[in-house]
Design a protein around this motif. Structure first.
Motif, PDB file in Angstrom:
ATOM      1  N   GLY A 120      11.589 -29.789  -1.005  1.00 30.94           N
ATOM      2  CA  GLY A 120      11.156 -30.852  -1.414  1.00 30.94           C
ATOM      3  C   GLY A 120      12.775 -31.529  -0.366  1.00 30.94           C
ATOM      4  N   TYR A 121      13.569 -31.915  -1.690  1.00 30.10           N
ATOM      5  CA  TYR A 121      14.762 -32.111  -1.296  1.00 30.10           C
ATOM      6  C   TYR A 121      16.012 -31.060  -0.914  1.00 30.10           C
ATOM      7  CZ  TYR A 121      20.521 -33.335  -0.892  1.00 30.10           C
ATOM      8  OH  TYR A 121      21.172 -33.259  -1.191  1.00 30.10           O
ATOM      9  N   ARG A 122      16.336 -31.087   0.224  1.00 35.10           N
ATOM     10  CA  ARG A 122      17.115 -29.863   0.485  1.00 35.10           C
ATOM     11  C   ARG A 122      19.028 -30.151   0.406  1.00 35.10           C
ATOM     12  NH1 ARG A 122      14.485 -27.110   6.012  1.00 35.10           N
ATOM     13  NH2 ARG A 122      12.645 -26.848   4.907  1.00 35.10           N
ATOM     14  N   CYS A 123      19.773 -29.322  -0.284  1.00 31.83           N
ATOM     15  CA  CYS A 123      21.209 -29.866  -0.170  1.00 31.83           C
ATOM     16  C   CYS A 123      21.435 -28.489   1.497  1.00 31.83           C
ATOM     17  CB  CYS A 123      21.672 -28.778  -0.860  1.00 31.83           C
ATOM     18  SG  CYS A 123      21.930 -27.031  -0.828  1.00 31.83           S
ATOM     19  N   PRO A 124      22.524 -29.011   1.807  1.00 28.62           N
ATOM     20  CA  PRO A 124      22.677 -28.377   3.366  1.00 28.62           C
ATOM     21  C   PRO A 124      23.053 -26.916   3.543  1.00 28.62           C
ATOM     22  CG  PRO A 124      24.501 -30.161   2.747  1.00 28.62           C
ATOM     23  CD  PRO A 124      23.441 -30.483   1.613  1.00 28.62           C
ATOM     24  N   GLU A 125      23.408 -26.941   2.242  1.00 27.36           N
ATOM     25  CA  GLU A 125      23.367 -25.201   2.456  1.00 27.36           C
ATOM     26  C   GLU A 125      22.710 -24.473   2.081  1.00 27.36           C
ATOM     27  OE1 GLU A 125      25.427 -27.082  -0.374  1.00 27.36           O
ATOM     28  OE2 GLU A 125      26.714 -26.672   1.043  1.00 27.36           O
ATOM     29  N   GLU A 126      21.303 -24.916   1.656  1.00 27.18           N
ATOM     30  CA  GLU A 126      19.996 -24.368   1.568  1.00 27.18           C
ATOM     31  C   GLU A 126      19.786 -24.531   2.840  1.00 27.18           C
ATOM     32  OE1 GLU A 126      18.178 -22.573  -0.586  1.00 27.18           O
ATOM     33  OE2 GLU A 126      16.801 -23.685   0.223  1.00 27.18           O
ATOM     34  N   LEU A 157      16.852 -33.386   3.863  1.00 31.24           N
ATOM     35  CA  LEU A 157      19.144 -33.489   3.773  1.00 31.24           C
ATOM     36  C   LEU A 157      18.741 -35.382   2.882  1.00 31.24           C
ATOM     37  CD1 LEU A 157      20.272 -32.102   6.694  1.00 31.24           C
ATOM     38  CD2 LEU A 157      20.460 -30.875   4.321  1.00 31.24           C
ATOM     39  N   LEU A 158      17.351 -35.973   3.246  1.00 34.03           N
ATOM     40  CA  LEU A 158      17.876 -37.174   2.909  1.00 34.03           C
ATOM     41  C   LEU A 158      16.568 -37.646   1.467  1.00 34.03           C
ATOM     42  CD1 LEU A 158      17.789 -38.381   6.191  1.00 34.03           C
ATOM     43  CD2 LEU A 158      20.116 -38.249   4.797  1.00 34.03           C
ATOM     44  N   GLY A 159      16.637 -36.349   1.290  1.00 38.12           N
ATOM     45  CA  GLY A 159      15.425 -36.603   0.217  1.00 38.12           C
ATOM     46  C   GLY A 159      14.042 -38.059   0.829  1.00 38.12           C
ATOM     47  N   MET A 160      13.465 -37.749   2.117  1.00 40.70           N
ATOM     48  CA  MET A 160      13.068 -38.325   2.952  1.00 40.70           C
ATOM     49  C   MET A 160      11.551 -36.885   3.791  1.00 40.70           C
ATOM     50  SD  MET A 160      15.101 -41.508   4.591  1.00 40.70           S
ATOM     51  CE  MET A 160      13.956 -41.934   5.729  1.00 40.70           C
ATOM     52  N   ALA A 161      11.148 -35.665   3.339  1.00 40.51           N
ATOM     53  CA  ALA A 161      10.590 -35.023   3.474  1.00 40.51           C
ATOM     54  C   ALA A 161       9.972 -34.581   2.875  1.00 40.51           C
ATOM     55  CB  ALA A 161      10.769 -34.754   4.521  1.00 40.51           C
ATOM     56  N   VAL A 162       8.962 -33.708   2.716  1.00 39.02           N
ATOM     57  CA  VAL A 162       7.938 -32.328   1.921  1.00 39.02           C
ATOM     58  C   VAL A 162       7.680 -31.822   3.220  1.00 39.02           C
ATOM     59  CG1 VAL A 162       8.216 -33.705  -0.250  1.00 39.02           C
ATOM     60  CG2 VAL A 162       6.296 -34.340   1.815  1.00 39.02           C
ATOM     61  N   ASP A 163       6.979 -30.240   2.948  1.00 36.05           N
ATOM     62  CA  ASP A 163       6.673 -29.236   3.203  1.00 36.05           C
ATOM     63  C   ASP A 163       5.108 -29.123   2.047  1.00 36.05           C
ATOM     64  OD1 ASP A 163       7.686 -28.989   5.314  1.00 36.05           O
ATOM     65  OD2 ASP A 163       8.730 -27.327   5.325  1.00 36.05           O
ATOM     66  N   ILE A 164       4.529 -29.638   3.170  1.00 43.33           N
ATOM     67  CA  ILE A 164       3.246 -28.970   1.598  1.00 43.33           C
ATOM     68  C   ILE A 164       2.169 -27.677   2.211  1.00 43.33           C
ATOM     69  CG2 ILE A 164       3.776 -31.689   0.336  1.00 43.33           C
ATOM     70  CD1 ILE A 164       0.408 -31.781   1.969  1.00 43.33           C
ATOM     71  N   HIS A 165       1.861 -27.575   1.060  1.00 37.85           N
ATOM     72  CA  HIS A 165      -0.161 -26.838   0.720  1.00 37.85           C
ATOM     73  C   HIS A 165      -0.673 -27.130  -0.006  1.00 37.85           C
ATOM     74  CE1 HIS A 165      -1.797 -22.950   1.327  1.00 37.85           C
ATOM     75  NE2 HIS A 165      -1.798 -22.991  -0.235  1.00 37.85           N
TER      76      HIS A 165
END
Ligand SMILES: [Zn+2]
Ligand SMILES: [Zn+2]
Length: 129
Positions: free
Chosen positions: A52-58, A71-79
């Motif tokens: 979901g959210y990723r900080c820049p390091e992640e 990085l903006l809380g505007m994306a997810v990867d789903i399964h």
């Protein structure tokens, strides 16, 4: 143990599902959540959020692109277990995620709500929408 982000935020989702795995920080667009909840209702199966959210390091650690919508809380990867990825793609398009990445081998979809033009890609290849 400190409990953090264990907050129900929609019928089918809790905040911790979207947090960054390395630091537990989280940003989440309400629009993304609404669409994801809609998708969950349509397919009637649990949606697992791989990322979901990723900080820049992640984002660097997982090899995400520098301007990633994660990085903006505007994306997810789903399964979704035992569900055809191609069917999931059709519903995601109907619901109107603007950016969709189709990752067949790893069996997941990237979904984002970028503004402007729609993008659909398979692996690294742009295939339209
Ligand atoms: Zn982090
Ligand atoms: Zn993604």
């Amino acid at each position: 143990m400190v409990i953090i982000n264990d907050i129900k935020i929609a019928e089918y989702f809790s905040l911790y599902e979207f947090e960054c795995p390395c630091c537990k920080r989280v940003m989440l667009s309400p629009d993304l959540l609404t669409r994801l909840n809609h998708l969950r209702m349509v397919i009637n199966k649990p949606i697992y959020i791989n990322s979901g959210y990723r900080c820049p390091e992640e984002n660097k650690r997982v090899g995400g692109v520098p301007g990633s919508y994660h990085l903006l809380g505007m994306a997810v990867d789903i399964h979704v277990k035992d569900y055809l990825l191609s069917d999931l793609l059709i519903y995601a398009q109907e619901i109107g995620f603007n950016g969709i990445g189709y990752y067949e081998e790893k069996d997941f979809l990237h979904l984002d709500i970028r503004p402007g033009q729609k993008h659909l890609w398979k692996g690294k290849e742009l295939i339209g929408y």
